[in-house]
Design an enzyme around this catalytic site. Structure first.
Site, mmCIF file in Angstrom:
data_model
loop_
_atom_site.group_PDB
_atom_site.id
_atom_site.type_symbol
_atom_site.label_atom_id
_atom_site.label_comp_id
_atom_site.label_asym_id
_atom_site.label_seq_id
_atom_site.Cartn_x
_atom_site.Cartn_y
_atom_site.Cartn_z
ATOM 1 N N LEU A 24 0.774 -1.052 -0.127
ATOM 2 C CA LEU A 24 -0.077 0.070 -0.123
ATOM 3 C C LEU A 24 1.008 1.191 0.125
ATOM 4 O O LEU A 24 1.960 1.221 0.791
ATOM 5 C CB LEU A 24 -0.961 0.099 1.194
ATOM 6 C CG LEU A 24 -1.884 -0.995 1.427
ATOM 7 C CD1 LEU A 24 -2.404 -0.928 2.774
ATOM 8 C CD2 LEU A 24 -3.031 -0.870 0.465
ATOM 9 N N ASP A 66 2.509 -6.024 2.737
ATOM 10 C CA ASP A 66 2.787 -5.037 3.723
ATOM 11 C C ASP A 66 3.262 -5.866 4.986
ATOM 12 O O ASP A 66 3.627 -5.053 6.105
ATOM 13 C CB ASP A 66 1.729 -4.004 3.880
ATOM 14 C CG ASP A 66 1.511 -3.006 3.052
ATOM 15 O OD1 ASP A 66 2.363 -2.285 2.754
ATOM 16 O OD2 ASP A 66 0.477 -3.031 2.324
ATOM 17 N N GLU A 71 5.066 -3.855 12.973
ATOM 18 C CA GLU A 71 4.595 -3.164 14.204
ATOM 19 C C GLU A 71 3.296 -2.682 14.223
ATOM 20 O O GLU A 71 2.615 -2.897 15.290
ATOM 21 C CB GLU A 71 5.275 -1.581 13.989
ATOM 22 C CG GLU A 71 4.752 -0.749 15.155
ATOM 23 C CD GLU A 71 5.425 0.488 14.798
ATOM 24 O OE1 GLU A 71 5.905 0.930 15.868
ATOM 25 O OE2 GLU A 71 5.242 1.406 14.010
ATOM 26 N N ASP A 72 2.640 -2.981 12.944
ATOM 27 C CA ASP A 72 1.239 -2.558 12.658
ATOM 28 C C ASP A 72 0.447 -3.783 13.513
ATOM 29 O O ASP A 72 -1.158 -3.557 13.767
ATOM 30 C CB ASP A 72 0.642 -2.229 11.623
ATOM 31 C CG ASP A 72 1.286 -0.746 10.996
ATOM 32 O OD1 ASP A 72 1.487 -0.029 11.824
ATOM 33 O OD2 ASP A 72 2.020 -0.804 10.224
ATOM 34 N N ARG A 91 -4.394 -5.940 5.031
ATOM 35 C CA ARG A 91 -3.369 -6.183 6.281
ATOM 36 C C ARG A 91 -4.214 -6.855 7.325
ATOM 37 O O ARG A 91 -3.273 -7.283 8.100
ATOM 38 C CB ARG A 91 -2.693 -4.903 6.668
ATOM 39 C CG ARG A 91 -2.316 -4.047 5.446
ATOM 40 C CD ARG A 91 -1.114 -3.058 5.977
ATOM 41 N NE ARG A 91 -0.196 -3.738 6.886
ATOM 42 C CZ ARG A 91 0.697 -3.178 7.705
ATOM 43 N NH1 ARG A 91 0.779 -1.933 7.835
ATOM 44 N NH2 ARG A 91 1.732 -3.887 8.291
ATOM 45 N N ARG A 137 -6.517 4.880 9.866
ATOM 46 C CA ARG A 137 -6.474 3.432 10.191
ATOM 47 C C ARG A 137 -6.909 3.118 11.580
ATOM 48 O O ARG A 137 -7.144 1.918 12.133
ATOM 49 C CB ARG A 137 -4.979 2.972 10.029
ATOM 50 C CG ARG A 137 -4.427 3.282 8.785
ATOM 51 C CD ARG A 137 -4.905 2.133 7.751
ATOM 52 N NE ARG A 137 -4.178 2.304 6.491
ATOM 53 C CZ ARG A 137 -3.117 1.859 6.059
ATOM 54 N NH1 ARG A 137 -2.385 1.125 6.983
ATOM 55 N NH2 ARG A 137 -2.548 2.119 4.694
ATOM 56 N N HIS A 168 0.561 7.400 10.066
ATOM 57 C CA HIS A 168 0.365 6.834 11.369
ATOM 58 C C HIS A 168 0.940 8.001 12.251
ATOM 59 O O HIS A 168 1.566 8.783 11.845
ATOM 60 C CB HIS A 168 1.191 5.675 11.595
ATOM 61 C CG HIS A 168 0.443 4.470 11.101
ATOM 62 N ND1 HIS A 168 1.310 3.574 10.226
ATOM 63 C CD2 HIS A 168 -0.599 3.742 11.263
ATOM 64 C CE1 HIS A 168 0.504 2.650 9.863
ATOM 65 N NE2 HIS A 168 -0.622 2.842 10.570
ATOM 66 N N LEU A 249 6.605 2.965 0.200
ATOM 67 C CA LEU A 249 5.341 2.262 0.851
ATOM 68 C C LEU A 249 4.892 2.916 2.316
ATOM 69 O O LEU A 249 4.296 2.390 3.115
ATOM 70 C CB LEU A 249 5.426 0.896 1.118
ATOM 71 C CG LEU A 249 6.119 0.168 -0.216
ATOM 72 C CD1 LEU A 249 6.341 -1.345 -0.090
ATOM 73 C CD2 LEU A 249 4.829 0.370 -1.296
ATOM 74 N N CYS A 255 8.038 0.919 11.842
ATOM 75 C CA CYS A 255 7.298 -0.283 11.454
ATOM 76 C C CYS A 255 7.831 -1.642 11.372
ATOM 77 O O CYS A 255 7.145 -2.516 11.280
ATOM 78 C CB CYS A 255 6.733 0.267 9.959
ATOM 79 S SG CYS A 255 6.946 1.989 9.413
HETATM 80 C C1 CIR Z 1 0.609 0.620 4.882
HETATM 81 O O1 CIR Z 1 0.288 1.624 4.279
HETATM 82 O O2 CIR Z 1 0.183 0.091 5.942
HETATM 83 C C2 CIR Z 1 2.182 0.338 4.627
HETATM 84 N N1 CIR Z 1 2.426 0.401 3.249
HETATM 85 C C3 CIR Z 1 2.905 1.075 5.515
HETATM 86 C C4 CIR Z 1 2.872 0.649 6.885
HETATM 87 C C5 CIR Z 1 3.786 1.665 7.807
HETATM 88 N N2 CIR Z 1 3.848 1.097 9.182
HETATM 89 C C6 CIR Z 1 3.821 2.217 10.088
HETATM 90 O O3 CIR Z 1 3.989 3.206 10.111
HETATM 91 N N3 CIR Z 1 3.735 1.468 11.455
#
Ligand code: CIR
Length: 260
Positions: A24, A66, A71-72, A91, A137, A168, A249, A255
């Site tokens: 993404l 992704d 971390e997410d 995700r 998100r 984020h 990305l 992350c």
């Molecule tokens: C996203 O859009 O979810 C991923 N391309 C990037 C996630 C980055 N994560 C973060 O900053 N914790």
């Protein structure tokens, strides 16, 4: 588990998959190059290991472009871990992939059941509270569900706002020590860090805000010399890591790992 704000004994990372080209992104600034991303990722993992911490390296997941941005998927606290519920539908499946690893290292693993959403990138744990930025998100219901879980563990959650147009909360800030935050000026201007010592990224170097302090090092994206120098002068040992491919990305230093 150790104090999450001062000393880390473990981290979890996941190798980028070839499908990273489908990751993404808010804006298309080019297709990420897997080889270059793998090299940068290896440098990142090696830097975490140099601190003496154990790094649990998970294999690539082709089905989830992704998934390198682990971390997410979770929040790791000394008392337990909480599996997130990403706001990005593509995700969502990454959480189930992370779950067995967290169950191996934690006795207490909870999960955000929904209907709300929350992603780890919107959560900053400081020495005194857990700050959660509402974003595209992370919504109110996700924040409230997390609040209920971590208040049982004695944590105070404070809801703040991720700036509009910023992916984020931690895209724009990071914790340097229990009381010191590295932040973009635009985020600090919102007043969310009142009472903390705040160091600003240099003008035009906002992307340096997504750094991490991990034990003796501050891992900082490469290419932000003024911010790196400022951190060095403030007494932090900076390691600069190539972030060019993850940046395509919208990813940065935080992350790429779960740290605890
Ligand atoms: C996203 O859009 O979810 C991923 N391309 C990037 C996630 C980055 N994560 C973060 O900053 N914790």
């Amino acid at each position: 588990m150790t104090d999450p704000t001062f000393e880390f004994t473990r981290a979890i990372t996941r190798k980028p998959a070839a499908s990273i080209t489908e990751g993404l992104r808010a804006e298309d600034i080019g297709t990420p190059d897997l080889e270059r991303m793998l090299a940068a990722h290896a440098h990142y993992v090696e830097t975490l290991k140099r601190t003496g911490a154990e790094v649990i390296e998970l294999p690539p997941l082709e089905d989830f472009p992704d998934a390198v941005f682990v971390e997410d998927t979770a929040l790791c606290l000394p008392q337990g871990a909480v599996l997130m519920r990403p706001g990005a539908p593509s995700r969502m499946g990454e959480v189930a992939e992370m779950s067995p690893t967290l169950h191996r290292v934690y006795d207490d693993v909870r999960r955000i059941e929904g209907p709300g959403h929350i992603e780890g990138g919107d959560i900053l744990v400081t020495g005194r509270e857990v700050l959660v930025g509402r974003s595209d998100r992370t919504d109110e219901q996700g924040v409230e569900e997390l609040r209920n879980i971590i208040s049982e563990w004695g944590h105070k959650l404070r809801e703040v706002l991720t700036p509009p147009g910023v992916l984020h909360f931690k895209t724009d800030c990071s914790l340097l020590d229990g009381e010191t935050i590295l932040s973009t000026k635009r985020l600090d201007d919102s007043g969310c860090f009142e009472g903390y010592r705040v160091l600003h990224t240099a003008e035009g170097e906002e992307a340096a805000a997504n750094s991490i302090r991990f034990n003796q090092f501050v891992l900082c994206p490469d290419g932000f010399p003024e911010t790196a120098e400022m951190l060095d002068k403030a007494g932090f040992e900076v390691v600069q890591i190539d972030n060019a491919e993850c940046a395509k990305l919208d990813g940065g230093m935080s992350c790429l790992s779960l740290r605890f």
